[in-house]
Design a protein around this motif. Structure first.
Motif, mmCIF file in Angstrom:
data_model
loop_
_atom_site.group_PDB
_atom_site.id
_atom_site.type_symbol
_atom_site.label_atom_id
_atom_site.label_comp_id
_atom_site.label_asym_id
_atom_site.label_seq_id
_atom_site.Cartn_x
_atom_site.Cartn_y
_atom_site.Cartn_z
ATOM 1 N N ILE A 130 0.814 -1.199 -0.093
ATOM 2 C CA ILE A 130 -0.129 0.023 0.110
ATOM 3 C C ILE A 130 0.854 1.222 -0.232
ATOM 4 O O ILE A 130 0.595 1.967 -0.721
ATOM 5 N N ALA A 131 1.969 1.189 0.895
ATOM 6 C CA ALA A 131 2.740 2.307 0.922
ATOM 7 C C ALA A 131 3.568 2.545 -0.366
ATOM 8 O O ALA A 131 3.535 3.674 -0.687
ATOM 9 N N VAL A 132 4.093 1.582 -1.013
ATOM 10 C CA VAL A 132 4.663 1.577 -2.248
ATOM 11 C C VAL A 132 3.610 2.244 -3.408
ATOM 12 O O VAL A 132 3.979 3.020 -4.060
ATOM 13 N N ALA A 133 2.517 1.476 -3.528
ATOM 14 C CA ALA A 133 1.584 1.962 -4.662
ATOM 15 C C ALA A 133 1.319 3.742 -4.311
ATOM 16 O O ALA A 133 1.020 4.238 -5.321
ATOM 17 N N ALA A 134 0.971 4.178 -3.130
ATOM 18 C CA ALA A 134 0.787 5.413 -2.667
ATOM 19 C C ALA A 134 1.800 6.464 -3.173
ATOM 20 O O ALA A 134 1.258 7.644 -3.576
ATOM 21 N N ASP A 135 2.936 6.280 -3.496
ATOM 22 C CA ASP A 135 4.107 6.943 -3.903
ATOM 23 C C ASP A 135 4.238 7.148 -5.436
ATOM 24 O O ASP A 135 4.864 8.031 -5.802
ATOM 25 N N TRP A 136 3.439 6.382 -6.212
ATOM 26 C CA TRP A 136 3.192 6.742 -7.618
ATOM 27 C C TRP A 136 1.872 7.156 -8.246
ATOM 28 O O TRP A 136 0.976 6.684 -7.582
ATOM 29 N N PRO A 137 1.697 7.809 -9.355
ATOM 30 C CA PRO A 137 0.734 8.170 -9.911
ATOM 31 C C PRO A 137 -0.190 6.957 -10.459
ATOM 32 O O PRO A 137 0.375 6.261 -10.904
ATOM 33 N N GLU A 138 -1.434 7.272 -10.519
ATOM 34 C CA GLU A 138 -2.418 6.192 -11.264
ATOM 35 C C GLU A 138 -1.764 6.220 -12.704
ATOM 36 O O GLU A 138 -1.670 6.996 -13.369
ATOM 37 N N GLY A 139 -1.654 4.853 -13.165
ATOM 38 C CA GLY A 139 -1.279 4.606 -14.655
ATOM 39 C C GLY A 139 0.198 4.450 -14.642
ATOM 40 O O GLY A 139 0.727 4.108 -15.512
ATOM 41 N N ALA A 140 1.015 4.672 -13.558
ATOM 42 C CA ALA A 140 2.569 4.554 -13.759
ATOM 43 C C ALA A 140 2.809 3.060 -13.839
ATOM 44 O O ALA A 140 2.356 2.162 -13.180
ATOM 45 N N VAL A 141 3.603 2.720 -14.716
ATOM 46 C CA VAL A 141 3.970 1.288 -15.240
ATOM 47 C C VAL A 141 5.514 1.424 -14.455
ATOM 48 O O VAL A 141 6.394 2.231 -14.692
ATOM 49 N N ILE A 142 5.459 0.479 -13.465
ATOM 50 C CA ILE A 142 6.726 0.385 -12.617
ATOM 51 C C ILE A 142 7.505 -0.969 -13.023
ATOM 52 O O ILE A 142 6.885 -1.917 -13.317
ATOM 53 N N GLY A 143 9.099 -0.916 -13.034
ATOM 54 C CA GLY A 143 9.855 -1.799 -13.019
ATOM 55 C C GLY A 143 10.603 -1.946 -11.717
ATOM 56 O O GLY A 143 10.659 -0.953 -10.845
ATOM 57 N N ARG A 144 11.419 -2.902 -11.833
ATOM 58 C CA ARG A 144 11.851 -3.259 -10.322
ATOM 59 C C ARG A 144 13.375 -3.848 -10.405
ATOM 60 O O ARG A 144 13.772 -4.531 -11.225
ATOM 61 N N ARG A 145 14.328 -3.429 -9.760
ATOM 62 C CA ARG A 145 15.480 -4.047 -9.673
ATOM 63 C C ARG A 145 15.873 -3.906 -8.383
ATOM 64 O O ARG A 145 16.336 -3.127 -7.517
ATOM 65 N N LEU A 146 15.869 -5.389 -7.388
ATOM 66 C CA LEU A 146 15.913 -5.591 -6.159
ATOM 67 C C LEU A 146 14.808 -4.611 -5.408
ATOM 68 O O LEU A 146 13.819 -4.928 -5.871
ATOM 69 N N ASN A 147 15.161 -3.819 -4.508
ATOM 70 C CA ASN A 147 14.372 -2.956 -3.701
ATOM 71 C C ASN A 147 14.159 -1.587 -4.266
ATOM 72 O O ASN A 147 13.441 -0.771 -3.839
ATOM 73 N N VAL A 148 14.430 -1.313 -5.506
ATOM 74 C CA VAL A 148 14.420 -0.163 -6.267
ATOM 75 C C VAL A 148 13.398 -0.245 -7.280
ATOM 76 O O VAL A 148 13.547 -0.944 -8.033
ATOM 77 N N LEU A 149 12.338 0.702 -7.110
ATOM 78 C CA LEU A 149 11.545 0.605 -7.950
ATOM 79 C C LEU A 149 11.610 1.889 -9.054
ATOM 80 O O LEU A 149 12.121 2.846 -8.598
ATOM 81 N N SER A 150 11.318 1.843 -10.185
ATOM 82 C CA SER A 150 11.602 2.810 -11.198
ATOM 83 C C SER A 150 10.195 2.855 -12.131
ATOM 84 O O SER A 150 9.583 1.935 -12.634
ATOM 85 N N ILE A 151 9.952 4.145 -12.508
ATOM 86 C CA ILE A 151 8.783 4.275 -13.582
ATOM 87 C C ILE A 151 9.591 3.927 -15.004
ATOM 88 O O ILE A 151 10.452 4.534 -15.372
ATOM 89 N N ARG A 152 8.554 3.297 -15.812
ATOM 90 C CA ARG A 152 8.918 2.767 -17.171
ATOM 91 C C ARG A 152 8.008 3.630 -18.230
ATOM 92 O O ARG A 152 8.428 3.957 -19.195
ATOM 93 N N ALA A 153 6.961 3.900 -17.892
ATOM 94 C CA ALA A 153 5.834 4.605 -18.418
ATOM 95 C C ALA A 153 4.648 5.086 -17.688
ATOM 96 O O ALA A 153 4.443 4.761 -16.611
ATOM 97 N N GLN A 154 4.077 6.073 -18.283
ATOM 98 C CA GLN A 154 2.833 6.539 -17.731
ATOM 99 C C GLN A 154 1.783 6.174 -18.744
ATOM 100 O O GLN A 154 1.641 6.369 -19.755
ATOM 101 N N THR A 155 0.635 5.175 -18.188
ATOM 102 C CA THR A 155 -0.592 4.901 -19.261
ATOM 103 C C THR A 155 -1.811 5.644 -18.635
ATOM 104 O O THR A 155 -1.724 5.932 -17.394
ATOM 105 N N HIS A 156 -2.668 5.796 -19.379
ATOM 106 C CA HIS A 156 -4.019 6.220 -19.044
ATOM 107 C C HIS A 156 -4.918 5.302 -19.623
ATOM 108 O O HIS A 156 -6.110 5.610 -19.137
ATOM 109 N N ASN A 157 -4.687 4.399 -20.366
ATOM 110 C CA ASN A 157 -5.592 3.398 -20.996
ATOM 111 C C ASN A 157 -5.839 2.060 -20.203
ATOM 112 O O ASN A 157 -5.057 1.480 -20.006
#
Length: 139
Positions: free
Chosen positions: A106-133
């Motif tokens: 819940i805490a992780v998801a709260a930090d990102w905008p709706e539609g953000a596509v997230i990738g992961r490398r160990l415990n670091v998450l990063s935005i890969r794209a922003q979708t609206h569809n």
């Protein structure tokens, strides 16, 4: 509504080692990386770069942030507990307690905008794209 991570095929193939074996739109969580993946998250074992599907018990290297109407914290915890039960995992010692995993998700998801596509490398998450569809990743 509660923001959560769900499986998506968006941006798949953009990175070497991408894969998507989850059901699009299913809730996902993050398995603690094994020693091999911790040493080389881009290597043979993908647990350090993937999200695990709560329903399919498969994995994907991309997740999207979605507000899920009507989903409660209790529902979220029940879904993760059911996933662990279905896989034969002991929710008290095989991983951290389910309630703590849900709080972290819940805490992780709260930090990102709706539609953000997230990738992961160990415990670091990063935005890969922003979708609206939503049709690309709604279940």
């Amino acid at each position: 509504m509660m923001k959560v991570l769900v499986a998506t095929g968006a941006t798949q193939g953009a990175r070497r080692g991408d894969y998507d074996h989850c059901v699009t739109g299913e809730l996902v969580w993050m398995l603690e990386p094994c020693a091999e993946s911790a040493r080389n998250p881009g290597g043979k074992c993908g647990c350090g770069r993937s999200f695990s599907g709560m329903s399919s018990h498969r994995s994907t290297t991309t997740a999207v942030i979605r507000d899920v109407p009507g989903l409660t914290r209790s529902d979220y915890e029940a879904a993760l507990r059911a996933s662990f039960d279905a896989q034969g995992w002991c929710p008290c010692c095989c991983v951290q307690p389910v309630s703590e995993v849900v709080d972290e998700l819940i805490a992780v998801a709260a930090d990102w905008p709706e539609g953000a596509v997230i990738g992961r490398r160990l415990n670091v998450l990063s935005i890969r794209a922003q979708t609206h569809n939503r049709s690309n990743d709604a279940g």
